[in-house]
Design a protein around this motif. Structure first.
Motif, PDB file in Angstrom:
ATOM      1  N   ILE A 159      -7.438  41.659 -32.211  1.00  0.00           N
ATOM      2  CA  ILE A 159      -6.077  42.025 -32.594  1.00  0.00           C
ATOM      3  C   ILE A 159      -5.172  40.794 -32.643  1.00  0.00           C
ATOM      4  O   ILE A 159      -4.159  40.800 -33.338  1.00  0.00           O
ATOM      5  N   GLN A 179     -10.535  44.809 -32.521  1.00  0.00           N
ATOM      6  CA  GLN A 179     -10.892  45.073 -31.133  1.00  0.00           C
ATOM      7  C   GLN A 179      -9.830  44.469 -30.229  1.00  0.00           C
ATOM      8  O   GLN A 179      -9.179  43.489 -30.598  1.00  0.00           O
ATOM      9  N   GLY A 180      -9.647  45.113 -29.085  1.00  0.00           N
ATOM     10  CA  GLY A 180      -8.711  44.582 -28.105  1.00  0.00           C
ATOM     11  C   GLY A 180      -9.287  43.316 -27.502  1.00  0.00           C
ATOM     12  O   GLY A 180     -10.494  43.075 -27.553  1.00  0.00           O
ATOM     13  N   ASP A 217     -10.748  49.213 -29.580  1.00  0.00           N
ATOM     14  CA  ASP A 217      -9.444  48.686 -29.974  1.00  0.00           C
ATOM     15  C   ASP A 217      -8.528  48.491 -28.774  1.00  0.00           C
ATOM     16  O   ASP A 217      -7.391  48.087 -28.909  1.00  0.00           O
ATOM     17  N   GLN A 218      -9.054  48.773 -27.607  1.00  0.00           N
ATOM     18  CA  GLN A 218      -8.238  48.646 -26.406  1.00  0.00           C
ATOM     19  C   GLN A 218      -8.561  47.348 -25.682  1.00  0.00           C
ATOM     20  O   GLN A 218      -9.705  46.915 -25.652  1.00  0.00           O
ATOM     21  N   GLN A 219      -7.554  46.771 -25.114  1.00  0.00           N
ATOM     22  CA  GLN A 219      -7.777  45.563 -24.319  1.00  0.00           C
ATOM     23  C   GLN A 219      -8.601  45.920 -23.083  1.00  0.00           C
ATOM     24  O   GLN A 219      -8.504  47.010 -22.544  1.00  0.00           O
ATOM     25  N   LYS A 252      -6.303  36.453 -22.493  1.00  0.00           N
ATOM     26  CA  LYS A 252      -7.469  36.607 -23.351  1.00  0.00           C
ATOM     27  C   LYS A 252      -8.439  35.460 -23.061  1.00  0.00           C
ATOM     28  O   LYS A 252      -8.018  34.336 -22.815  1.00  0.00           O
TER      29      LYS A 252
END
Length: 710
Positions: A381, A416-417, A504-506, A470
């Motif tokens: 993302i 993707q997160g 899609d979630q962190q 990240k």
RNA sequence: GCCGGGAUGGCGGAAUUGGUAGACGCAGCGGAUUCAAAAUCCGCCGCUGGCGACAGUGUGGGGGUUCGAGUCCCCCUCCCGGCACCA
């Protein structure tokens, strides 16, 4: 650019910390550096409009790109003024032309010619302009810094009222954006309001929202409202709403030849020059007589030399064998450009190059037209705007020169997160942070699981706990899944990661729970082998079933439906895995060895193996060849939902009284609404909570619940 | 500061269209098996009160809409991503 005056080098935004260079600690200066741009703004409208033709892209990415492009409808107009007897014009752009009658000053960038002129005989202003040049260029820094200004002593004429408007230099006005000057309406712009309060500049209300009271004391949200406001104190424009006022004012400015409506974009052209070695050389030759000459096509590509010595700065800038050349036009002595391209340039078309990686004649060939667009693109993302916008732009460039045919590079996009992990560091002797990998750190936790301290495994001495960020090379907080693969195998690692969270979630990385994934695969392995040991059979194809097997087939086909939807539409793999786990739990409870049970079991296991194959391919291939000897999973069809198995004779309905759950009833699948109401009202627990009062209303939600309101 | 996301048990998460909050898994607890352990299997597992049936309460905080809100609306807090030279 950010210029480090001590190291004499351009710094990336990331390398500017609190306005200082990360190595030298010197105050960073803003500097203009000549560079090459790609004209992405020429594609702004198409890049914006095509977002509506990308249904396979996440809404949030399309919204971010839309906001980034930032198309605005406004008015560009001029404040006339005299300078040394000459008539000049100060141009500004605004989306709030309806507030133009409330302009009480203008602000220009430190580098604006008007500021430069005013500073000639004003050392104080000159010093302020120098001060404005300090600090980084990142938008976040500019937006959060203290707004400062200084009067230039120059005034310009308001184009409609003819009043004199003082011009200030503001550190928040950027030369490179728009006109390098802005009109200021302190009554209706929060930033201008703060600036006017600070420097005691006049504030003139020209917009009124009914029922509100304007006060010079404090900013109120409605001052900036353009939906409900109408013009006041604006002479002939009084009473007009936003749209009407903008139209009228733009028309009047146009009559005076001092402005007109204009569409603008926030999007800026893409500066691609980098003063670094690592990147594609920019194919330009600088000739003293011909100027900047493109390298002729037959000499492309300009290849980056590899026999270089890496020390300080880009080696090719100190390498005559690279930059000394002759001008393609006049044949005279000339120099190659030594800046290289932003690596985003390469990442803007690599996906297309995959269609013809062996082509040594051209960058792409007909295969690109055959394969593109990419059906499914996956990326983090963090690339929602820059990379994905540049790639879309570059694709359109390639389309316009005939290299590809489609308009957009990626049909479906999954962002993707980020996988985030804690960061740890020590302050090194040179003042630089030494980032330490989480795998090398022992964490001490309090009883609530919060970290209280951390030590380096190697020496037992404390390290500083940084933020959770990240995973990146620069912060050294990446975690290699190889340790899990070594211990449990690739299938377990894949299953565990896909099960941890939706893509899609962190996700904060932790290997807690990897055992569970391993256990599940062992159970699956055992279940198939227990079945196969008694001999494989044909899978269930019809015939009478008892209630238990009927329920099992209901669950089986519900799972097939759910997993197919989760993979295909929802792209949510953790719930798909959970559905198969539930099914396996149900299969584990099946007793019986009769032919029908074994046929249903065969059907279920065949389905499970196919449903899990995308997640755990190795084990599923092995199990499939046990279940279907002589057949290969790779050519097996995706399991189909048997709609007949999904029909239930009876359904359970929840019963609520005043919205609170008070019990449940089981009814036939086609029970009438009246009958359901009667059953609900007859329920002893419902009667208890109705406390003898009559039902005001009974709401029946088919297939779900009954709510009795008293 | 602006733009985009997020916050649900001890933990990761589920609840897809406003309709059973906590699926599935981890950890924990109890039991079976075992000489013992590992592995495996069975059961329990939001919080409070109650022996229990059960009741109350509960989805970051505050308000609102609705018969019904994790989900919709308004305000706020904190966390993450992006902000054009990290890529």
């Amino acid at each position: 650019m950010n210029w480090d005056p001590v190291d004499h080098t351009v710094l990336a935004n990331e390398q500017v910390i609190d306005g200082r260079g990360w190595r030298s600690g010197a105050l960073v200066e803003k500097r203009e550096i000549p560079m090459y741009f790609m004209r992405i703004t020429a594609y702004a409208d198409e890049l914006l409009n095509e977002l509506d033709n990308l249904p396979g892209w996440p809404e949030q990415v399309r919204t971010m790109q839309k906001n980034w492009i930032g198309k605005s409808y406004g008015v560009r107009f001029a404040f006339p003024y005299q300078l040394e007897g000459k008539a000049e014009q100060l141009w500004v752009y605004t989306t709030r032309a309806d507030t133009i009658m409330g302009v009480t000053f203008c602000a220009v960038a430190a580098e604006h010619p008007l500021a430069t002129h005013a500073a000639k005989n004003n050392p104080e202003l000159a010093a302020f302009i120098e001060e404005c040049k300090q600090g980084g260029v990142a938008e976040a820094d500019l937006a959060t810094m203290e707004k400062k200004g200084m009067a230039t002593g120059i005034s310009v004429t308001h184009p409609l009222t003819g009043e004199q408007v003082p011009v200030w230099v503001g550190n928040y006005v950027l030369m490179g954006y728009g006109e390098g000057a802005v009109m200021a309406v302190p009554a209706h712009d929060e930033r201008d309001f703060g600036f006017a309060k600070k420097y005691n500049l006049p504030i003139k209300q020209v917009i009124q929202v009914e029922g509100e009271t304007f006060s010079l004391e404090a900013w109120a949200e409605w001052y900036g409202d353009k939906e409900k406001g109408v013009c006041v104190n604006s002479g002939k424009y009084d009473g007009l709403n936003h749209a009407q006022a903008v139209d009228a004012i733009a028309a009047d400015l146009k009559t005076k030849n001092l402005g007109d409506k204009q569409v603008q974009y926030r999007l800026r052209d893409w500066g691609i020059s980098r003063q670094r070695y690592w990147g594609c050389p920019i194919p330009i030759i600088h000739c003293p007589s011909c100027g900047d000459v493109p390298v002729p096509a037959d000499q492309l590509p300009v290849v980056l030399p590899e026999d270089v010595k890496i020390d300080v700065g880009s080696p090719i800038k100190k390498m005559p064998s690279f930059y000394e050349t002759t001008c393609p036009k006049c044949g005279g002595k000339a120099e190659r450009e030594t800046d290289t391209m932003d690596t985003f340039v390469e990442s803007s078309w690599y996906y297309a190059r995959y269609t013809g990686p062996d082509n040594d004649k051209s960058m792409l060939d007909g295969r690109a037209k055959y394969w593109l667009p990419v059906d499914q693109y996956i990326g983090g993302i963090e690339h929602a705007i820059l990379h994905l916008l540049y790639a879309r732009f570059f694709h359109k460039l390639m389309r316009d020169v005939g290299l590809v045919e489609c308009n957009e590079p990626f049909t479906r996009l999954l962002t993707q997160g980020m996988v985030v992990a804690p960061t740890f560091y020590r302050d090194g002797s040179d003042g630089k942070k030494q980032w330490i990998n989480p795998a090398d750190v022992d964490l001490a936790l309090d009883d609530k699981g919060r970290p209280t301290g951390a030590t380096l495994k190697a020496d037992g001495q404390p390290v500083i706990i940084g933020g959770t960020e990240k995973m990146s090379k620069s912060k050294n907080n990446g975690v290699d899944p190889q340790a899990i693969i070594d211990q449990y195998g690739a299938d377990t690692a894949r299953l565990f990661m896909m099960f941890a969270a939706p893509p899609d979630q962190q996700l904060e990385w932790s290997d807690a729970g990897v055992e569970g994934a391993f256990r599940f695969l062992k159970r699956l392995w055992k279940a198939v082998h227990d079945h196969v040991e008694q001999g494989v059979v044909a899978s269930y194809a019809g015939g009478e079933l008892n209630a238990e097997l009927k329920a099992l087939r209901f669950q089986l086909h519900s799972a097939i439906q759910k997993v197919s939807d989760d993979y295909g539409r929802r792209q949510q793999f953790n719930t798909a895995i959970a559905a198969v786990m539930e099914l396996m739990n149900a299969l584990g409870k099946v007793n019986g060895n009769d032919a029908t049970t074994r046929a249903v079991m065969q059907e279920a296991l065949e389905a499970v193996v196919r449903l899990l194959a995308p997640i755990v391919p190795h084990i599923c291939h092995a199990l499939w060849s046990e279940l279907k000897p002589g057949s290969c999973l790779g050519s097996a069809a995706w399991p189909e939902v048997d709609q007949a198995a999904l029909v239930q004779d009876e359904i359970e309905l929840m019963i609520q009284v005043n919205g609170k759950l008070r019990g449940s009833i089981t009814v036939s699948k086609d029970a009438a609404k009246d009958a359901i109401e009667q059953l609900a009202l007859a329920n002893p627990n419902v009667r208890k909570f109705m406390e003898g009062k009559p039902a005001k209303k009974v709401i029946v939600v088919p297939g779900k619940l009954v709510n009795v309101v008293v």
